[in-house]
Design a protein around this motif. Sequence first.
Motif, mmCIF file in Angstrom:
data_model
loop_
_atom_site.group_PDB
_atom_site.id
_atom_site.type_symbol
_atom_site.label_atom_id
_atom_site.label_comp_id
_atom_site.label_asym_id
_atom_site.label_seq_id
_atom_site.Cartn_x
_atom_site.Cartn_y
_atom_site.Cartn_z
ATOM 1 N N UNK A 17 0.815 -1.203 0.000
ATOM 2 C CA UNK A 17 0.000 0.000 0.000
ATOM 3 C C UNK A 17 0.851 1.255 0.000
ATOM 4 N N UNK A 18 1.929 1.237 0.782
ATOM 5 C CA UNK A 18 2.830 2.393 0.828
ATOM 6 C C UNK A 18 3.470 2.625 -0.532
ATOM 7 N N UNK A 19 3.949 1.534 -1.160
ATOM 8 C CA UNK A 19 4.567 1.663 -2.480
ATOM 9 C C UNK A 19 3.579 2.207 -3.499
ATOM 10 N N UNK A 20 2.334 1.770 -3.419
ATOM 11 C CA UNK A 20 1.295 2.283 -4.313
ATOM 12 C C UNK A 20 1.075 3.766 -4.084
ATOM 13 N N UNK A 21 0.899 4.136 -2.821
ATOM 14 C CA UNK A 21 0.551 5.514 -2.488
ATOM 15 C C UNK A 21 1.676 6.489 -2.807
ATOM 16 N N UNK A 22 2.926 6.024 -2.729
ATOM 17 C CA UNK A 22 4.073 6.899 -2.968
ATOM 18 C C UNK A 22 4.605 6.809 -4.394
ATOM 19 N N UNK A 23 3.910 6.070 -5.259
ATOM 20 C CA UNK A 23 4.317 5.977 -6.655
ATOM 21 C C UNK A 23 5.596 5.214 -6.883
ATOM 22 N N UNK A 24 5.836 4.170 -6.074
ATOM 23 C CA UNK A 24 7.088 3.415 -6.171
ATOM 24 C C UNK A 24 6.915 2.070 -6.872
ATOM 25 N N UNK A 25 5.766 1.821 -7.480
ATOM 26 C CA UNK A 25 5.488 0.482 -7.999
ATOM 27 C C UNK A 25 6.394 0.089 -9.167
ATOM 28 N N UNK A 26 7.002 1.055 -9.854
ATOM 29 C CA UNK A 26 7.886 0.750 -10.976
ATOM 30 C C UNK A 26 9.354 0.690 -10.570
ATOM 31 N N UNK A 27 9.643 0.923 -9.301
ATOM 32 C CA UNK A 27 11.027 0.827 -8.844
ATOM 33 C C UNK A 27 11.490 -0.627 -8.882
ATOM 34 N N UNK A 28 12.774 -0.830 -9.037
ATOM 35 C CA UNK A 28 13.323 -2.170 -9.258
ATOM 36 C C UNK A 28 12.919 -3.155 -8.162
ATOM 37 N N UNK A 29 12.899 -2.694 -6.915
ATOM 38 C CA UNK A 29 12.564 -3.603 -5.819
ATOM 39 C C UNK A 29 11.104 -4.035 -5.887
ATOM 40 N N UNK A 30 10.206 -3.091 -6.195
ATOM 41 C CA UNK A 30 8.776 -3.346 -6.108
ATOM 42 C C UNK A 30 8.164 -3.888 -7.385
ATOM 43 N N UNK A 31 8.762 -3.603 -8.525
ATOM 44 C CA UNK A 31 8.127 -3.929 -9.806
ATOM 45 C C UNK A 31 7.755 -5.404 -9.946
ATOM 46 N N UNK A 32 8.629 -6.369 -9.573
ATOM 47 C CA UNK A 32 8.241 -7.777 -9.728
ATOM 48 C C UNK A 32 7.036 -8.164 -8.873
ATOM 49 N N UNK A 33 6.902 -7.570 -7.707
ATOM 50 C CA UNK A 33 5.754 -7.889 -6.856
ATOM 51 C C UNK A 33 4.461 -7.408 -7.487
ATOM 52 N N UNK A 34 4.489 -6.195 -8.045
ATOM 53 C CA UNK A 34 3.276 -5.612 -8.618
ATOM 54 C C UNK A 34 2.947 -6.190 -9.994
ATOM 55 N N UNK A 35 3.960 -6.672 -10.707
ATOM 56 C CA UNK A 35 3.728 -7.177 -12.063
ATOM 57 C C UNK A 35 2.715 -8.317 -12.074
ATOM 58 N N UNK A 36 2.695 -9.116 -11.034
ATOM 59 C CA UNK A 36 1.790 -10.255 -10.986
ATOM 60 C C UNK A 36 0.334 -9.893 -10.802
ATOM 61 N N UNK A 37 0.049 -8.614 -10.594
ATOM 62 C CA UNK A 37 -1.332 -8.170 -10.425
ATOM 63 C C UNK A 37 -1.879 -7.483 -11.671
ATOM 64 N N UNK A 38 -1.050 -7.265 -12.667
ATOM 65 C CA UNK A 38 -1.523 -6.569 -13.860
ATOM 66 C C UNK A 38 -2.596 -7.385 -14.589
ATOM 67 N N UNK A 39 -2.396 -8.704 -14.668
ATOM 68 C CA UNK A 39 -3.411 -9.550 -15.287
ATOM 69 C C UNK A 39 -4.747 -9.394 -14.566
ATOM 70 N N UNK A 40 -4.701 -9.390 -13.235
ATOM 71 C CA UNK A 40 -5.934 -9.337 -12.457
ATOM 72 C C UNK A 40 -6.635 -7.997 -12.608
ATOM 73 N N UNK A 41 -5.880 -6.912 -12.664
ATOM 74 C CA UNK A 41 -6.504 -5.599 -12.856
ATOM 75 C C UNK A 41 -7.296 -5.567 -14.154
ATOM 76 N N UNK A 42 -6.713 -6.084 -15.222
ATOM 77 C CA UNK A 42 -7.414 -6.111 -16.508
ATOM 78 C C UNK A 42 -8.631 -7.033 -16.440
#
Length: 286
Positions: A17-42
Amino acid sequence: MARITAGVATSHIPALGVATDLGKTEEAYWKPAFAGYEWTKAWEAEQKPDVVILVYNDHASAFDMRVIPTFAIGCAEEFQPADEGWGPRKVPVVHGHPDLAWHIAQSLILDEFDMTIINEMDVDHGLTVPLSMMFGQPDQWPAKVIPIAVNVVTYPPPSGNRCWALGEAIARAVASFPEDLNVQVWGTGGMSHQLQGPRAGLINTEWDNRFLDRLEGNTDALRHIPHIEYLRETGSEGIEMVMWLVMRGALGRTTRALHRHYHVPASNTAVGHIVLEPITELGDTE
């Protein structure tokens, strides 16, 4: 009538939630964690659920040691984001579905589940982080939400078998509601992690993936895992995964996995996520 069309499970790690709120989802550390949710969002944008029954645990925001309900259902018109010590998350207010919530509460209680009915409750990251992971950052959440809070913080938590049975009872309640509604059930928490003590930082990738494996198909083996196994194999906070079993129980005998994601680590926790659809005896989706 109302129908349960899918089940979703996800970790509800506050740092997501913090990474989302602070716009950090594309940072190297966070990107792999968030990538797995892109399918679900669509997929969620296509599915357009009317109501999400969201199973989560409170983290001393709505409940504390004075009141510890094993199972609670939120029946209010809306639920405000909780202040967890650094101000409420800047996310939309969560709008409930009181008519369906009260119907479910009545059905569950008459089905011999002792539910605590909550008419005023702030909701913390356990509920709002999953909404962010599935729906992104909209001005308003696209579905009504019925919170189901489960005690997995203070001993004794409910057994996996009881959580699975609660899911079965929720399915019966939804099926008896006369309004035509597309309903999803979400289970949240986990996966393996321990936040304190000598085993702080524990992550058990092998056990987590076996758990994900057994959510699909027609086995009900997960409902019989004892508390001591969660504690031994997945750390003190791994018990949160019994909340996934409420979701699984609501889907009926057989499921098919539509999407699955696992990533280590996010903060000090294993990220787990799966999307399931229920299958009828004839092999068609519900």
